[in-house]
Design an enzyme around this catalytic site. Structure first.
Site, PDB file in Angstrom:
ATOM      1  CD  GLU A 127      10.929  42.564  -1.043  1.00 39.89           C
ATOM      2  OE1 GLU A 127      11.173  43.834  -1.190  1.00 39.89           O
ATOM      3  OE2 GLU A 127      10.670  41.848  -0.649  1.00 39.89           O
TER       4      GLU A 127
ATOM      5  CD  GLU B  22      11.625  38.018  -1.719  1.00 41.79           C
ATOM      6  OE1 GLU B  22      12.542  38.768  -1.123  1.00 41.79           O
ATOM      7  OE2 GLU B  22      11.184  38.358  -3.018  1.00 41.79           O
TER       8      GLU B  22
HETATM    9  O1  AHR Z   1      15.458  37.826  -2.836  1.00 39.42           O
HETATM   10  C1  AHR Z   1      16.414  39.199  -3.209  1.00 39.42           C
HETATM   11  C2  AHR Z   1      15.659  40.598  -2.836  1.00 39.42           C
HETATM   12  O2  AHR Z   1      14.960  40.925  -2.074  1.00 39.42           O
HETATM   13  C3  AHR Z   1      14.264  40.421  -3.846  1.00 39.42           C
HETATM   14  O3  AHR Z   1      14.606  40.056  -4.526  1.00 39.42           O
HETATM   15  C4  AHR Z   1      13.296  41.459  -2.949  1.00 39.42           C
HETATM   16  O4  AHR Z   1      12.179  41.192  -3.548  1.00 39.42           O
HETATM   17  C5  AHR Z   1      13.660  41.404  -2.054  1.00 39.42           C
HETATM   18  O5  AHR Z   1      13.182  42.964  -1.585  1.00 39.42           O
END
Ligand code: AHR
Length: 473
Positions: free
Chosen positions: A186, A313
């Site tokens: 990210e 994610e």
């Molecule tokens: O999964 C939780 C968080 O969400 C992670 O650390 C991040 O990459 C995302 O914003």
């Protein structure tokens, strides 16, 4: 791929599902059933690692045996580590060597302290025990290319070099052979330590990719995308495509009402479709400069190189109910369980484009699996994961669904004007002799009598697994 015929509410008795087993869409990559463990909340400490072992649930290395059993039951093929946002200030060197010498450091993503008692060698040992592939995310925040190359050398080199020898000194003769490496996490996010512009990130990602592949040409690199529908995704793909093997995207579905909750994953389906188009667009515009003489990279214009999507994610997350800096422990409901099944149907339907997906996260943090010092609890989101991982394998096949639609508010709002939202969400797979069909009825009150057609002959044996509340059966 699912095609839809939407019925008016009064025509619900004509609900039907029809399979086309001669129309296979693509192989389902087993890596879509991946997991993610971050140094966040109780995911690592108190989740998969509990050396205190007050209740005899851990092994001699401090790994929770009951957690390992769940990973094995889910047959998790790959696990992403160590973050997430955590990685943006992580020094991997702190987490290797004698535990008593490992420094405690401030942890800036979730505002904690990192004790480094669990690091690379512990993760590799844990992954080996589980029988899963490690997928490491590089620190492109405070970390340097030198650190990244050193980590790759530590993990994968069999040469007589400093970091390979450090691994040997720490008791691990054989290289770990880590195949999957992410170029940051990210990097576009304002919450990141060292947030990047798309231009800065793309420039850096190319340089890092080149060097990392010089050091170990066998690795697969995952580019840091956004949510798939952004100019960041378009730009970084265009600049970096020939250096990378997958493009990562993230999305967490959520909704205040049941219908918003269970239909919110459709934004992920749209994200996959848009990203797929961005990948093709970038392939058309591949330019061999600025490194025309680098002979090791075999891809180029008109090549067949087509990176897949790494959805590294994804989950259902309501950050109000489960704030990140408080460990994001979300209690899931049946509605969330259904949303989870919709997510997984989306992955099956779009298997042509998906090279990997890792649910975020695997233990305690917005997770299907919750531990306490005395045991563990499988949330409603655990069961669809288990059923899909067991049965939705092989090749995805085309399905036609005829049913009524949901026409109310969606989250995000743009979904309603962008996608058809059927009351029955379906995917199908063919695996050897078995045809497996996953059907989610998102209706909060009605059951639908549904004809199922298209199987070559009436199957001699049918197994049905049903998830729901007992009085709705
Ligand atoms: O999964 C939780 C968080 O969400 C992670 O650390 C991040 O990459 C995302 O914003």
């Amino acid at each position: 791929m699912t095609t839809l015929t939407l019925l008016r509410d009064g025509d619900a008795e004509n609900t039907a599902i029809s399979l086309d087993i001669s129309h296979t869409i693509a192989d389902i990559d087993p890596l879509i059933y991946g997991g993610f463990t971050e140094h966040m909340g109780r995911c690592i400490y108190g989740g998969l690692y509990e050396p205190e072992n007050e209740h005899g649930l851990s092994d001699s290395r401090g790994f929770r045996k009951d957690v390992i059993e769940c990973f094995k039951e889910l047959d998790v093929p790959v696990v992403r580590y160590p973050g997430g946002n955590f990685v943006a200030t992580y020094r991997w060197q702190d987490g290797v060597g004698p535990k008593e010498l490992r420094p405690h450091r401030p942890e800036l993503a979730w505002n904690g302290v990192e004790t480094n008692q669990f690091g690379t060698d512990e993760f590799m040992a844990w992954a080996k025990e589980v029988g899963t592939e490690p997928y490491l995310c590089l620190n492109m925040g405070t970390g340097t290319l030198e650190d990244a190359l050193a980590w790759l050398e530590y993990c994968n080199s069999d040469k007589n070099t400093y970091y390979a020898n450090l691994r040997r000194k720490n008791g691990h003769d054989a290289p770990y052979g880590v195949k999957y490496w992410a170029l940051g996490n990210e990097m576009w996010g304002p919450w990141q330590v060292e947030q990047h512009t798309k231009e800065d990130y793309a420039k850096k990602a190319v340089q890092w990719a080149k060097a990392l592949k010089l050091q170990d040409p066998s690795i697969q690199l995952i580019l840091c995308g956004r949510d798939g529908c952004s100019d960041w995704d378009r730009y970084v793909l265009q600049e970096c495509i020939r250096w990378v093997d997958m493009h990562s995207i993230h999305y967490y579905s959520q909704g205040k009402s049941h219908y918003q909750n269970v239909t919110s994953p459709y934004a992920a389906e749209r994200a996959i479709q848009v990203t797929s188009a961005l990948i093709d667009l970038a392939r058309c515009e591949i330019d061999l400069s600025p490194f025309p003489d680098v002979g090791r990279i075999t891809t180029g214009p008109r090549s067949s190189h087509r990176p897949k999507i790494c959805f590294d994610e994804w989950n259902i997350w309501d950050p109000e109910r489960a704030p990140g800096d408080k460990g994001a422990e979300q209690e899931y409901t049946l509605s969330d369980g259904l949303a989870m099944a919709v997510w997984l149907n989306i992955f099956i339907r779009n298997s042509k484009d998906l090279g990997m997906a890792t649910v975020a996260q695997s233990v305690n943090v917005i997770s299907p699996l919750m531990t306490s010092p005395t045991g563990l609890f499988k949330q409603p989101t655990y069961w669809p994961l288990l059923l899909f991982s067991k049965y939705m394998r092989g090749k995805s096949i085309a399905v036609h669904v005829r049913c009524t639609a949901y026409q109310g508010k969606t989250s995000p709002e743009w979904l309603q004007s962008t996608c058809d939202i059927p009351k029955l969400d379906v995917s199908a797979a063919i695996d050897g002799e078995w045809i497996n069909l996953a059907v989610v009825n998102v209706d909060d009150e009605k059951s639908y009598k549904t004809t199922i057609g298209g199987a070559p002959s009436f199957p001699s044996s049918v197994n049905i697994f049903r998830m729901g509340v007992t009085n709705a059966l």
